[in-house]
Design an enzyme around this catalytic site. Structure first.
Site, PDB file in Angstrom:
ATOM      1  N   GLU A  80       0.808  -1.213   0.000  1.00  0.00           N
ATOM      2  CA  GLU A  80       0.000   0.000   0.000  1.00  0.00           C
ATOM      3  C   GLU A  80       0.842   1.264   0.000  1.00  0.00           C
ATOM      4  OE1 GLU A  80      -0.285  -2.601   2.050  1.00  0.00           O
ATOM      5  OE2 GLU A  80      -2.205  -3.502   1.486  1.00  0.00           O
ATOM      6  N   PHE A 115      -5.436   0.101   5.735  1.00  0.00           N
ATOM      7  CA  PHE A 115      -4.257   0.068   4.873  1.00  0.00           C
ATOM      8  C   PHE A 115      -4.216   1.309   3.983  1.00  0.00           C
ATOM      9  CE2 PHE A 115      -5.859  -4.443   5.324  1.00  0.00           C
ATOM     10  CZ  PHE A 115      -5.231  -4.618   6.533  1.00  0.00           C
ATOM     11  N   ARG A 143     -18.533  -1.640   2.163  1.00  0.00           N
ATOM     12  CA  ARG A 143     -18.851  -2.235   0.865  1.00  0.00           C
ATOM     13  C   ARG A 143     -20.284  -2.729   0.792  1.00  0.00           C
ATOM     14  NH1 ARG A 143     -14.921  -6.891   0.323  1.00  0.00           N
ATOM     15  NH2 ARG A 143     -14.837  -6.717   2.590  1.00  0.00           N
TER      16      ARG A 143
HETATM   17  C1  LIG Z   1      -1.518  -4.881   4.712  1.00  0.00           C
HETATM   18  C2  LIG Z   1      -2.655  -5.680   4.192  1.00  0.00           C
HETATM   19  N1  LIG Z   1      -3.146  -5.415   2.969  1.00  0.00           N
HETATM   20  C3  LIG Z   1      -4.196  -6.113   2.488  1.00  0.00           C
HETATM   21  C4  LIG Z   1      -4.782  -7.100   3.230  1.00  0.00           C
HETATM   22  C5  LIG Z   1      -6.002  -7.844   2.705  1.00  0.00           C
HETATM   23  N2  LIG Z   1      -5.662  -9.225   2.346  1.00  0.00           N
HETATM   24  C6  LIG Z   1      -5.830 -10.247   3.228  1.00  0.00           C
HETATM   25  S1  LIG Z   1      -5.265 -11.710   2.650  1.00  0.00           S
HETATM   26  C7  LIG Z   1      -4.794 -11.025   1.176  1.00  0.00           C
HETATM   27  C8  LIG Z   1      -4.127 -11.885   0.142  1.00  0.00           C
HETATM   28  C9  LIG Z   1      -2.975 -12.616   0.737  1.00  0.00           C
HETATM   29  O1  LIG Z   1      -2.294 -13.387  -0.189  1.00  0.00           O
HETATM   30  P1  LIG Z   1      -1.151 -14.385   0.309  1.00  0.00           P
HETATM   31  O2  LIG Z   1      -0.207 -13.661   1.190  1.00  0.00           O
HETATM   32  O3  LIG Z   1      -0.581 -15.029  -0.886  1.00  0.00           O
HETATM   33  O4  LIG Z   1      -1.939 -15.398   1.230  1.00  0.00           O
HETATM   34  P2  LIG Z   1      -2.503 -16.855   0.899  1.00  0.00           P
HETATM   35  O5  LIG Z   1      -2.465 -17.059  -0.577  1.00  0.00           O
HETATM   36  O6  LIG Z   1      -1.610 -17.776   1.594  1.00  0.00           O
HETATM   37  O7  LIG Z   1      -3.889 -16.887   1.442  1.00  0.00           O
HETATM   38  C10 LIG Z   1      -5.086  -9.662   1.167  1.00  0.00           C
HETATM   39  C11 LIG Z   1      -4.820  -8.748   0.040  1.00  0.00           C
HETATM   40  C12 LIG Z   1      -4.248  -7.339   4.510  1.00  0.00           C
HETATM   41  N3  LIG Z   1      -4.758  -8.272   5.334  1.00  0.00           N
HETATM   42  N4  LIG Z   1      -3.184  -6.643   4.954  1.00  0.00           N
END
Ligand SMILES: Cc1ncc(C[n+]2csc(CCOP(=O)(O)OP(=O)(O)O)c2C)c(N)n1
Ligand SMILES: [Mg+2]
Lengths: 280, 321
Positions: B64, B89, B173
């Protein structure tokens, strides 16, 4: 090398998946894909590698886990429930009002959860600090850090890795869950991260890549990290997001996933069959 | 055109659908509009359009602070970036970038922070910003909006595109009660009187507008006449409207889905303490962290309800005597 009881570890992984499914089904939906991809590494960590005490979760000299991809909380809770840190039935309180099991890991709520996470990236620096703290205290404890591949988009992750290598934190083991997917789909479409092995090596880590859904490979790789030295360890877990439940794994957008009664019955039957095959 | 259409019923359009439709429309109407997201396109329904328009929609991944910096760089080249991620974020996680690369360097950007306060529900405390308004208010020249319903969301998003400075829109949302008719224009910086009243005035923003309207109805049944004023623009605050309503009624209640520190209550009482000191009360989060649960539970847990607004109105009327 300790003998590796592959059957026992595989059974544990199936049980972790079952509890995860229970928790998410009780609510109707949740972060299923990313919880399932780390079930095997959690089984090996808590079933073999880590020294922890369910009766004394705050024991300072324990090994610690930071699940920096905090949304995989349900898999962590299932692991802890299977070990008796919390009652198994409590899994069904996931995200309920007043629960001890919120969707993201919270060290102040759940016995056995070592660090609060959920804002991706932050667990990495916390883990580095915890490992440094253990070393400064003279403890032989180690810190295991699970990081998502999407999560590794965050710059803080690489600041933490630079720090860990600079401070020679060989009591820190990074487990990068390379499941190739994040929230918006394939990591290669969102923000390709390139070659993790090369990256970690360049950052000064002792790095290996394993099949992250294979307990035997995981056990061997983790055993290697016991030897200390002057580098932090990285294990790249080549995993499948949704591993262990084929229909979930085949759904590309399985980050947040609905588990209705029908799915629950079918998925649970599949997991029970896996258990039956392993345990007879 | 602005038409108030409040009945207490929920709007059939979800705010995420409004974002998913309006962002592409704005980009199609103006070649300088560019949309950036941090791996949350699927959460607001922009993913499909983004895939078809890779030059107009940039997925920055889960990074972000970098996204905000990139958006500010684009702004310096004449683009009009619209940036989206979840509220915490979009504020805490990238604050220095917002402040310096955005505000201080005079790069104008629009930031949408989804699921503010209790609307973060099942994502829990880590995802539940009760301080985002405070952070944005502290950036000189900023615009801070807590959207009231989907129809207003569309209007303010359009207005933000060409507005200078760092602009922040916080919005859940999911479903909101309809307050404005579709197609309504809600000019940024102008308070909207939703309900006249003479005993007290309730200033509200975001999800608390609906609660305030419910509270005013309940108070009416008890013979108390409470005005309700929508202060969706928290900055720049419509000070004139605030002072005039305080003078008219002599008793003020402020309702917000935010910590009492640094949000709408601070903004309103700051003006009133200088221009028209009258008894004030607030309905806001009492300096606590968020937690997980359904929105109804969380609103009760943190006192963000019509009942609490009615209670506080009675309390402030006691003081007025
Ligand atoms: C700083 C932050 N930005 C956005 C999010 C929202 N978010 C939660 S999980 C996720 C995707 C995570 O992907 P990954 O790290 O690959 O996890 P996995 O595939 O293992 O579930 C997002 C964008 C968050 N929790 N924290
Ligand atoms: Mg991933």
């Amino acid at each position: 090398m300790d003998e590796i009881n592959v059957k026992k570890l595989r059974s544990f992984a199936v049980r972790i998946r079952m509890g995860t499914l229970e928790a998410i089904h009780s609510l109707g939906s949740g972060h299923l894909g990313g919880s399932l991809s780390i079930a095997d590494v959690l089984a090996v960590l808590y079933g073999r590698e880590m020294k922890v005490d369910p009766k004394n979760p705050g024991w300072p000299e324990r090994d610690k886990l930071v699940c920096s991809k905090g949304h995989a909380g349900p898999a962590v809770y299932s692991t802890l429930a299977n070990l008796g840190f919390i009652p198994y039935e409590e899994l069904k309180t996931l995200n309920r009002p007043g629960t001890r099991l919120p969707s993201h890991c919270d060290r102040n709520k759940t016995p056995g959860v070592d660090m609060t996470t959920g804002s991706l990236g932050q667990g990495t620096s916390l883990a580095a600090g915890m490992a440094l703290g253990d070393r400064l205290r003279g403890y032989s404890s180690r810190t295991f850090l699970i990081v998502g591949d999407g999560e590794s988009n965050e710059g803080q992750v690489w600041e933490a890795f630079s720090f860990a290598a600079a401070k020679k934190l060989s009591n820190l083991v990074v487990l990068l869950d390379w499941n190739k997917r994040q929230l918006d789909g394939y990591t290669d479409d969102v923000l390709p991260m390139g070659d993790y092995v090369a990256k970690f090596n360049a950052f000064g880590f002792d790095t290996v890549k394993v099949d992250g859904n294979n307990v035997e490979e995981l056990a061997k790789a983790l055993e290697r990290t016991r030897q200390g030295g002057d580098k932090p360890y990285a294990i790249i877990l080549d995993t499948v997001k949704g591993a262990g439940i084929p229909e979930v794994a085949e759904t590309v957008m399985n980050h947040s996933y609905t588990v209705d009664d029908d799915r629950f019955r079918r998925y649970m039957a599949g997991l029970e069959a896996q258990l039956q095959e392993l345990e007879g | 055109m602005m038409k108030i259409e409040y009945t207490g019923a929920m709007d059939p359009r979800l705010c995420k659908a409004v974002l998913g439709e309006t962002i592409p429309k704005l980009a199609e109407a103006d070649p300088d509009v560019i949309y950036l997201d941090a791996d949350l396109m699927n959460c607001i329904g922009t993913a499909k359009w983004a895939a078809a328009h890779p030059d107009r929609a940039i997925n920055c991944g889960i990074a972000e602070a970098n996204m905000v910096g990139v958006a500010c760089g684009l702004a310096s080249a004449g683009f009009k970036p619209i940036v989206h991620t979840f509220g915490p974020f979009a504020s805490r996680r990238c604050y220095d970038q917002l402040f310096l690369s955005g505000g201080y360097a005079r790069n104008s950007i629009t930031v949408i922070g989804t699921d503010p306060g209790v609307t973060a529900t099942m994502n829990g405390g880590t995802h539940m910003p009760f301080e985002d308004v405070a952070l944005y208010r502290a950036i000189p020249g900023s615009t801070v909006i807590d959207a009231t319903d989907p129809n207003m969301l569309e209007s303010v998003l359009r207005q933000c595109v060409d507005r200078p400075g760092v602009k922040y829109i916080r919005v859940g949302r999911k479903q909101y009660a309809t307050v404005y008719a579709p197609g309504s224009e809600t000019p940024i910086g102008k308070a909207v009187t939703l309900r006249e009243g003479s005993d007290a005035v309730i200033f509200a923003a975001g999800i608390m507008v609906h609660e305030a309207m419910q509270a005013a109805q309940a108070l009416e049944a008890e013979g108390i006449s409470a005005a309700v004023v929508d202060l969706f623009t928290i900055k720049p605050l419509d000070a004139e409207a605030v002072v005039s309503w305080a003078q008219k009624t002599g008793a003020v209640v402020v309702a917000e889905n935010h910590n009492r520190n640094g949000g709408l209550y601070d903004a309103v009482t700051q003006v009133l303490s200088e221009e028209c000191p009258v008894p004030c009360r607030c309905v806001a989060v009492e300096d606590e962290f968020g937690e997980v649960g359904p929105q109804g539970y969380l609103q009760k847990r943190f006192g963000l309800t019509a009942e609490h607004i009615a209670q506080q109105t009675c309390a402030v009327l006691e003081r007025k005597k």
